[in-house]
Scaffold this active site. Structure first.
Site, PDB file in Angstrom:
ATOM      1  N   HIS A  33      30.554  28.848  42.686  1.00 58.58           N
ATOM      2  CA  HIS A  33      31.983  28.978  42.365  1.00 58.58           C
ATOM      3  C   HIS A  33      32.344  28.064  41.195  1.00 58.58           C
ATOM      4  O   HIS A  33      32.188  26.850  41.308  1.00 58.58           O
ATOM      5  CB  HIS A  33      32.797  28.618  43.614  1.00 58.58           C
ATOM      6  CG  HIS A  33      34.274  28.623  43.408  1.00 58.58           C
ATOM      7  ND1 HIS A  33      35.032  27.470  43.495  1.00 58.58           N
ATOM      8  CD2 HIS A  33      35.126  29.622  43.109  1.00 58.58           C
ATOM      9  CE1 HIS A  33      36.302  27.777  43.286  1.00 58.58           C
ATOM     10  NE2 HIS A  33      36.395  29.070  43.050  1.00 58.58           N
ATOM     11  N   ARG A  34      32.786  28.662  40.089  1.00 54.28           N
ATOM     12  CA  ARG A  34      33.029  27.929  38.832  1.00 54.28           C
ATOM     13  C   ARG A  34      31.741  27.214  38.413  1.00 54.28           C
ATOM     14  O   ARG A  34      31.775  26.094  37.895  1.00 54.28           O
ATOM     15  CB  ARG A  34      34.189  26.934  38.964  1.00 54.28           C
ATOM     16  CG  ARG A  34      35.477  27.551  39.529  1.00 54.28           C
ATOM     17  CD  ARG A  34      36.613  26.554  39.633  1.00 54.28           C
ATOM     18  NE  ARG A  34      37.682  27.053  40.478  1.00 54.28           N
ATOM     19  CZ  ARG A  34      38.734  26.376  40.863  1.00 54.28           C
ATOM     20  NH1 ARG A  34      38.893  25.120  40.455  1.00 54.28           N
ATOM     21  NH2 ARG A  34      39.649  26.908  41.636  1.00 54.28           N
TER      22      ARG A  34
ATOM     23  N   GLU B  27      30.240  32.628  39.630  1.00 57.41           N
ATOM     24  CA  GLU B  27      31.628  33.016  39.388  1.00 57.41           C
ATOM     25  C   GLU B  27      32.236  32.075  38.362  1.00 57.41           C
ATOM     26  O   GLU B  27      32.028  30.853  38.435  1.00 57.41           O
ATOM     27  CB  GLU B  27      32.408  32.925  40.716  1.00 57.41           C
ATOM     28  CG  GLU B  27      33.804  33.468  40.660  1.00 57.41           C
ATOM     29  CD  GLU B  27      34.923  32.434  40.512  1.00 57.41           C
ATOM     30  OE1 GLU B  27      36.089  32.839  40.562  1.00 57.41           O
ATOM     31  OE2 GLU B  27      34.641  31.217  40.349  1.00 57.41           O
TER      32      GLU B  27
ATOM     33  N   ASP C 284      36.017  31.641  35.745  1.00 59.04           N
ATOM     34  CA  ASP C 284      37.390  32.109  35.485  1.00 59.04           C
ATOM     35  C   ASP C 284      37.594  32.197  33.984  1.00 59.04           C
ATOM     36  O   ASP C 284      37.138  31.305  33.249  1.00 59.04           O
ATOM     37  CB  ASP C 284      38.402  31.099  36.041  1.00 59.04           C
ATOM     38  CG  ASP C 284      38.184  30.845  37.513  1.00 59.04           C
ATOM     39  OD1 ASP C 284      38.490  31.734  38.316  1.00 59.04           O
ATOM     40  OD2 ASP C 284      37.685  29.744  37.856  1.00 59.04           O
TER      41      ASP C 284
ATOM     42  N   HIS D  68      39.783  27.587  34.721  1.00 58.32           N
ATOM     43  CA  HIS D  68      40.573  28.032  35.872  1.00 58.32           C
ATOM     44  C   HIS D  68      42.055  27.690  35.713  1.00 58.32           C
ATOM     45  O   HIS D  68      42.928  28.526  35.912  1.00 58.32           O
ATOM     46  CB  HIS D  68      40.038  27.387  37.158  1.00 58.32           C
ATOM     47  CG  HIS D  68      40.874  27.684  38.359  1.00 58.32           C
ATOM     48  ND1 HIS D  68      41.942  26.890  38.724  1.00 58.32           N
ATOM     49  CD2 HIS D  68      40.824  28.697  39.255  1.00 58.32           C
ATOM     50  CE1 HIS D  68      42.505  27.401  39.808  1.00 58.32           C
ATOM     51  NE2 HIS D  68      41.842  28.490  40.150  1.00 58.32           N
TER      52      HIS D  68
ATOM     53  N   GLU E 299      36.205  36.246  36.748  1.00 56.52           N
ATOM     54  CA  GLU E 299      37.560  36.435  37.275  1.00 56.52           C
ATOM     55  C   GLU E 299      38.562  36.389  36.135  1.00 56.52           C
ATOM     56  O   GLU E 299      38.658  35.386  35.413  1.00 56.52           O
ATOM     57  CB  GLU E 299      37.900  35.363  38.318  1.00 56.52           C
ATOM     58  CG  GLU E 299      39.296  35.661  38.884  1.00 56.52           C
ATOM     59  CD  GLU E 299      39.872  34.595  39.789  1.00 56.52           C
ATOM     60  OE1 GLU E 299      39.124  33.759  40.327  1.00 56.52           O
ATOM     61  OE2 GLU E 299      41.116  34.615  39.935  1.00 56.52           O
TER      62      GLU E 299
ATOM     63  N   LYS F  39      41.947  35.670  34.783  1.00 55.54           N
ATOM     64  CA  LYS F  39      43.172  34.946  35.134  1.00 55.54           C
ATOM     65  C   LYS F  39      44.290  35.539  34.273  1.00 55.54           C
ATOM     66  O   LYS F  39      44.189  35.562  33.046  1.00 55.54           O
ATOM     67  CB  LYS F  39      43.011  33.443  34.846  1.00 55.54           C
ATOM     68  CG  LYS F  39      42.056  32.750  35.811  1.00 55.54           C
ATOM     69  CD  LYS F  39      42.673  32.641  37.193  1.00 55.54           C
ATOM     70  CE  LYS F  39      41.773  31.899  38.176  1.00 55.54           C
ATOM     71  NZ  LYS F  39      42.158  32.122  39.581  1.00 55.54           N
TER      72      LYS F  39
ATOM     73  N   ASP G 184      31.005  25.942  46.055  1.00 58.87           N
ATOM     74  CA  ASP G 184      30.839  24.893  45.034  1.00 58.87           C
ATOM     75  C   ASP G 184      29.455  24.246  45.136  1.00 58.87           C
ATOM     76  O   ASP G 184      29.053  23.499  44.252  1.00 58.87           O
ATOM     77  CB  ASP G 184      31.905  23.791  45.228  1.00 58.87           C
ATOM     78  CG  ASP G 184      33.325  24.311  45.079  1.00 58.87           C
ATOM     79  OD1 ASP G 184      33.502  25.429  44.554  1.00 58.87           O
ATOM     80  OD2 ASP G 184      34.273  23.590  45.474  1.00 58.87           O
TER      81      ASP G 184
HETATM   82  O1  G3P Z   1      36.893  34.329  42.942  1.00 60.90           O
HETATM   83  C1  G3P Z   1      37.342  33.692  44.084  1.00 60.90           C
HETATM   84  C2  G3P Z   1      38.068  32.420  43.829  1.00 60.90           C
HETATM   85  O2  G3P Z   1      37.518  31.800  42.715  1.00 60.90           O
HETATM   86  C3  G3P Z   1      39.518  32.622  43.642  1.00 60.90           C
HETATM   87  O3  G3P Z   1      40.221  31.420  43.661  1.00 60.90           O
HETATM   88  O4  G3P Z   1      41.610  29.740  42.555  1.00 60.90           O
HETATM   89  O5  G3P Z   1      39.168  29.369  42.750  1.00 60.90           O
HETATM   90  O6  G3P Z   1      40.041  31.083  41.181  1.00 60.90           O
HETATM   91  P1  G3P Z   1      40.257  30.350  42.488  1.00 60.90           P
HETATM   92 CA    CA Z   2      38.003  31.929  40.435  1.00 63.13          CA
END
Ligand code: G3P
Ligand code: CA
Length: 241
Positions: A6-7, A33, A35, A48, A107, A109, A229
């Site tokens: 994640h990120r 993943e 953003d 993000h 993702e 945004k 993470d």
């Molecule tokens: O893609 C799932 C998750 O990343 C969405 O929440 O705020 O971390 O972008 P956020």
């Molecule tokens: Ca995200």
């Protein structure tokens, strides 16, 4: 069950940076993943937050910086001095080294007017870098997904949900285009909802699972993947589980 950083591997490196993405890959993530959003001069950058105050040594909105200006900020040392000098990456910079056999979840945004433009810019970059096959484009903003799917019909798209709402079935049926996966909040995950989504022939990816117990529960619920993470810890937890 697939493990997505994640990120990047944002538990160990500053989120959404090249170091974080590379570390997630080194940790054996099945997918990563990130953003994305637009700068003032409409460059797609990996970030993000709408403002850079908490993720860099700078201040202000991403959308108020030209790329050359935002690149002057340090996106590493807020996390750890070892990462001092880390720059905000463009999506293009990530696409240049990201392996073709690993899933990249981008993702979108979305804020205000940028809705279609973000989708258009990302579509251009994916086509230019020939990065269609192992890419999933997700967003809380489902109409942006429609835009990118029109531009690249074979792209995989994913609905993101924050709240535990009951309209998922209806949203899937009403959308009128093929959706690859549904990304639900870990708080909302249970066997029933995962089964319902599977009945639509969609994958279920769950965000975020940062502890081993939750990850094992999601595995038992037959989630297709999790965002975390800490990819290496979740990989290890599932090893021989
Ligand atoms: O893609 C799932 C998750 O990343 C969405 O929440 O705020 O971390 O972008 P956020
Ligand atoms: Ca995200």
């Amino acid at each position: 069950m697939k493990i997505f950083g994640h990120r990047g591997a944002s538990g160990y490196a500053p989120q959404n940076t090249i170091s974080s993405v590379r570390l997630a890959l080194d940790q054996g993530s099945d997918g990563v993943e990130i953003d994305v959003q637009l700068t003032k001069d409409n460059e797609v950058v990996v970030c993000h937050d709408w403002i850079i105050d908490n993720v860099s040594d700078g201040k202000g909105k991403v959308s108020d910086f030209a790329l050359v200006e935002i690149k002057k900020n340090d996106f590493g040392s807020y996390f750890l001095e070892d990462f001092k000098g880390e720059k905000i990456p463009t999506l293009s910079e990530v696409l240049e080294f990201f392996p073709k056999d690993i899933i990249l979840n981008i993702e979108l945004k979305i804020k205000g007017k940028s809705r279609d433009l973000v989708a258009e810019k990302v579509a251009d970059l994916l086509l230019f870098h020939e990065r269609i096959e192992n890419t999933i484009v997700s967003s809380f903003n489902h109409s942006s997904l429609k835009k990118i799917k029109k531009l690249i019909p074979e792209i995989k798209i994913a609905f993101l949900y924050k709240r535990c709402i009951s309209t998922i079935n209806k949203d899937i049926s009403d959308f009128g285009m093929d959706i690859y996966s549904i990304h639900i909040n870990a708080k909302c995950a249970n066997k029933e909802i995962i089964k319902e989504i599977h009945n639509h022939n969609k994958k279920v990816y769950v965000w975020n699972s940062n502890d081993i117990e939750t990850t094992k529960k999601l595995y038992d619920m037959e989630a297709d993947g999790i965002m975390t993470d800490f990819p290496i810890d979740m990989k290890n937890a599932l090893w021989k589980y």
